[in-house]
Write a protein that holds these residues in place. Structure first.
Motif, short mmCIF file in Angstrom:
data_model
loop_
_atom_site.label_atom_id
_atom_site.label_comp_id
_atom_site.label_asym_id
_atom_site.label_seq_id
_atom_site.Cartn_x
_atom_site.Cartn_y
_atom_site.Cartn_z
N PRO A 305 38.72 104.15 6.93
CA PRO A 305 39.10 104.22 5.51
C PRO A 305 40.52 104.72 5.29
O PRO A 305 41.07 104.53 4.20
N ASP A 306 41.13 105.35 6.28
CA ASP A 306 42.50 105.86 6.12
C ASP A 306 43.55 104.75 6.24
O ASP A 306 44.71 104.96 5.89
N THR A 307 43.14 103.59 6.75
CA THR A 307 44.09 102.49 6.92
C THR A 307 44.01 101.57 5.70
O THR A 307 42.95 100.98 5.43
N PRO A 308 45.09 101.42 4.93
CA PRO A 308 45.05 100.56 3.73
C PRO A 308 44.85 99.10 4.12
O PRO A 308 45.25 98.65 5.19
N ARG A 309 44.21 98.36 3.22
CA ARG A 309 43.93 96.94 3.49
C ARG A 309 45.21 96.14 3.75
O ARG A 309 45.19 95.15 4.49
N SER A 310 46.31 96.56 3.16
CA SER A 310 47.58 95.83 3.36
C SER A 310 48.06 95.89 4.80
O SER A 310 48.88 95.07 5.21
N ARG A 311 47.52 96.83 5.58
CA ARG A 311 47.94 96.98 6.98
C ARG A 311 46.87 96.47 7.94
O ARG A 311 47.00 96.63 9.15
N TRP A 312 45.81 95.87 7.44
CA TRP A 312 44.77 95.35 8.32
C TRP A 312 45.27 94.18 9.14
O TRP A 312 46.04 93.34 8.65
N LYS A 313 44.82 94.11 10.38
CA LYS A 313 45.10 92.96 11.24
C LYS A 313 43.99 91.92 11.06
O LYS A 313 43.02 92.14 10.34
N ASP A 314 44.16 90.79 11.75
CA ASP A 314 43.21 89.69 11.57
C ASP A 314 41.77 90.13 11.85
O ASP A 314 40.84 89.81 11.08
N ASP A 315 41.54 90.85 12.97
CA ASP A 315 40.19 91.27 13.32
C ASP A 315 39.58 92.16 12.27
O ASP A 315 38.35 92.15 12.06
N GLU A 316 40.41 92.94 11.58
CA GLU A 316 39.88 93.88 10.59
C GLU A 316 39.43 93.18 9.31
O GLU A 316 38.79 93.79 8.45
N ASN A 317 39.77 91.91 9.16
CA ASN A 317 39.33 91.14 8.00
C ASN A 317 38.07 90.34 8.28
O ASN A 317 37.65 89.53 7.44
N ARG A 318 37.44 90.57 9.43
CA ARG A 318 36.21 89.86 9.76
C ARG A 318 35.06 90.38 8.92
O ARG A 318 34.92 91.57 8.66
N ASP A 319 34.18 89.44 8.50
CA ASP A 319 33.02 89.79 7.69
C ASP A 319 31.88 90.31 8.56
O ASP A 319 31.73 89.92 9.73
N GLY A 320 31.07 91.18 7.97
CA GLY A 320 29.91 91.68 8.69
C GLY A 320 29.14 92.69 7.87
O GLY A 320 29.30 92.79 6.66
N ILE A 321 28.29 93.45 8.57
CA ILE A 321 27.46 94.49 7.95
C ILE A 321 28.00 95.84 8.37
O ILE A 321 28.33 96.05 9.54
#
Length: 514
Positions: A305-321
């Motif tokens: 949660p400390d990493t803002p979405r604007s700094r997410w890499k491709d893997d961090e945008n993967r969908d899941g549970i």
């Protein structure tokens, strides 16, 4: 996380902090939250070492004792179980096509490698395997004849050799210790080799690596650990575990996206951990902690949660549970807070998690913090543990065979099982392998689902987190609603509304502030 567990065991003398750190092995329901077993201080078993001065025997002489962790190590592929020294961790390493289980102590003063080579020569013996290994080591630091068949001279020194090692209830073994110089100029290393042949084509090799100065103590641990080994008949292993593991695999294969959606629930649920009073009144009970759990569908990046979405890499945008576990525990006047987030892809093939834990004194002053992060893809699991004042510790746990479930699956499991029980009258034993932070290994858990028709049709899930542990018993009504979990030590987890929980703790003068 195991580092915190060791600190707790040796310094705080209480097992409460590891309650939520063995996250994968603790079942919690979602819409109907089930409870988990509070970890106990490990049972410390001791065994005297096999005598190094008695060739061919493994008798317990006078000498230092080895302290055992309370969880046995299992290697089902060869029907092996054995005790592990307290504080030791296991990890898997892969060299070419050979998989090795590596046992490491906290101070890294020695390494024990467990290997399972096979042979096509049914008439070969453990002694022949040992002789070939000695010749190989001698040749590496020596001179061999032009035909590479004989060692003419060598710097390797055989310190001790036993061609017919007798350990009760084990196949005859062959063992040797070899002192080998190092080209770097560092002190020599002692290499120990113990070969068993458990079937006509299966060898089991225990390899010890220790600097010369550490060898006496390492030898004690090595020989004593091997003396605890048991080889079960592989058909018996399959009969005992295989059926339950197969049922567990089949259970997950039948699940649909709708089953997962139903198990997720819609809101965060809360439970209190307490010891009931004789009066039965909540005000008279002894409080030990509380926890909240919630599930949602989202992105992998949400585990940090400390990493803002604007700094997410491709893997961090993967969908899941995702699952989040928030815990507060009280221990000897101290407060232990933890927040853990877990992610799993919809196909269950990948997962990641992050655990953060802080210990405070009763004034709220921080005493230390610990973190554990991990990623898994298929059967490759990589865990990183960070302790105060230490370098991060990488862990590569060993997944053997089928039946592994993710951390998210483990938390959803009670809801998934109960929903299937109420809907389809599911019952029986279901076994699964999952990562256990408390031991830094992949451990087995068995859940037994049953209906008690004499008690108004209630459902129970008895969960055993390892073969040697006493089961905890979670109870659900005939609609599948969770009512309580009874722990072996008499404590209970029960669902509670957050507002009621806060009032209860405030009335007792217990800390509810973060």
């Amino acid at each position: 996380m195991i580092r915190w567990t060791r600190l707790t065991r040796r310094t705080l003398h209480s097992a409460a902090p590891i309650l939520f750190l063995a996250a994968a092995m603790l079942p919690i329901a979602a819409a109907q939250p089930a409870a988990t077993q509070p970890a106990k201080q490990p049972t410390k078993k001791t065994t005297k070492p096999a005598s190094p001065a008695a060739p061919g025997k493994a008798e317990p002489p006078n000498g230092p004792l080895v302290e055992w962790a309370d969880e046995l190590f299992h290697l089902d592929s060869i029907g092996l179980t054995m005790h592990m020294p307290v504080g030791a961790r296991t990890q898997q390493i892969q060299i070419a096509e050979q998989s090795t289980v590596q046992i490491l102590p906290p101070d890294s003063s020695w390494i024990i490698n467990l290997r399972t080579p096979v042979t096509s020569n049914a008439s070969s013996t453990a002694l022949e395997a040992l002789e070939q290994t000695i010749a190989l080591i001698q040749g590496q630091v020596g001179v061999v004849d032009p035909l590479q068949k004989q060692v003419l001279s060598t710097q390797a020194k055989v310190l001790d050799r036993t061609d017919q090692l007798q350990i009760p209830d084990l196949p005859v073994a062959a063992r040797a210790y070899i002192l080998v110089p190092r080209s770097s100029g560092d002190s020599p290393v002692v290499k120990g080799y113990t070969f068993f042949k458990t079937t006509p084509t299966q060898y089991v090799l225990f390899e010890l690596l220790a600097p010369e100065a550490s060898f006496p103590r390492a030898r004690t641990v090595y020989e004593t650990t091997i003396a605890t080994v048991k080889f079960a008949d592989q058909s018996a292993v399959l009969a005992a575990r295989g059926s339950a593991v197969k049922s567990g695999i089949g259970f997950f294969q039948r699940l649909t996206p709708a089953d997962y959606t139903a198990a997720l629930g819609k809101a965060e649920t809360w439970q209190r951990l307490y010891l009931p009073a004789n009066s039965g009144a909540p005000a008279d009970a002894t409080e030990f902690g509380y926890r909240g759990l919630k599930f949602w569908q989202g992105k992998r990046g949400e585990i940090n949660p400390d990493t803002p979405r604007s700094r997410w890499k491709d893997d961090e945008n993967r969908d899941g549970i995702l699952a989040q576990l928030t815990v507060r525990l009280l221990q000897e006047g101290n407060i232990i807070d933890s927040v853990a987030r877990y992610f799993m892809t919809a196909d269950r093939a990948e997962e990641a998690w992050s655990v953060r834990m802080i210990q405070k004194d009763k004034t709220g002053k921080e005493m230390g913090r610990w973190t554990e992060t991990a990623v898994r893809s298929g059967n490759d699991v990589n865990v990183l543990v960070q302790e105060p004042g230490k370098k991060p510790t990488p862990i590569v746990p060993y997944i053997q065979g089928e039946g592994y479930i993710s951390q998210v699956d483990a938390y959803l499991l009670p809801s998934l099982l109960i929903n299937a029980a109420v809907k389809d009258s599911l019952d029986g034993d279901f076994a699964f392998y999952t990562y256990t932070s408390a031991s830094e290994t992949i451990a087995i858990r068995t859940d037994t689902v049953a209906r008690d028709t004499q008690a108004g049709g209630v459902w129970t899930i008895s969960t055993r987190f390892r073969d040697e542990a006493k089961p905890q018993r979670s109870i659900f009504n005939d609609r599948g609603d969770f009512t309580r979990t009874e722990l072996p030590d008499g404590r209970r987890w029960e669902p509670i509304e957050l507002a009621t929980l806060k009032r209860l703790w405030q009335d007792k003068g217990l800390p509810t502030n973060k």
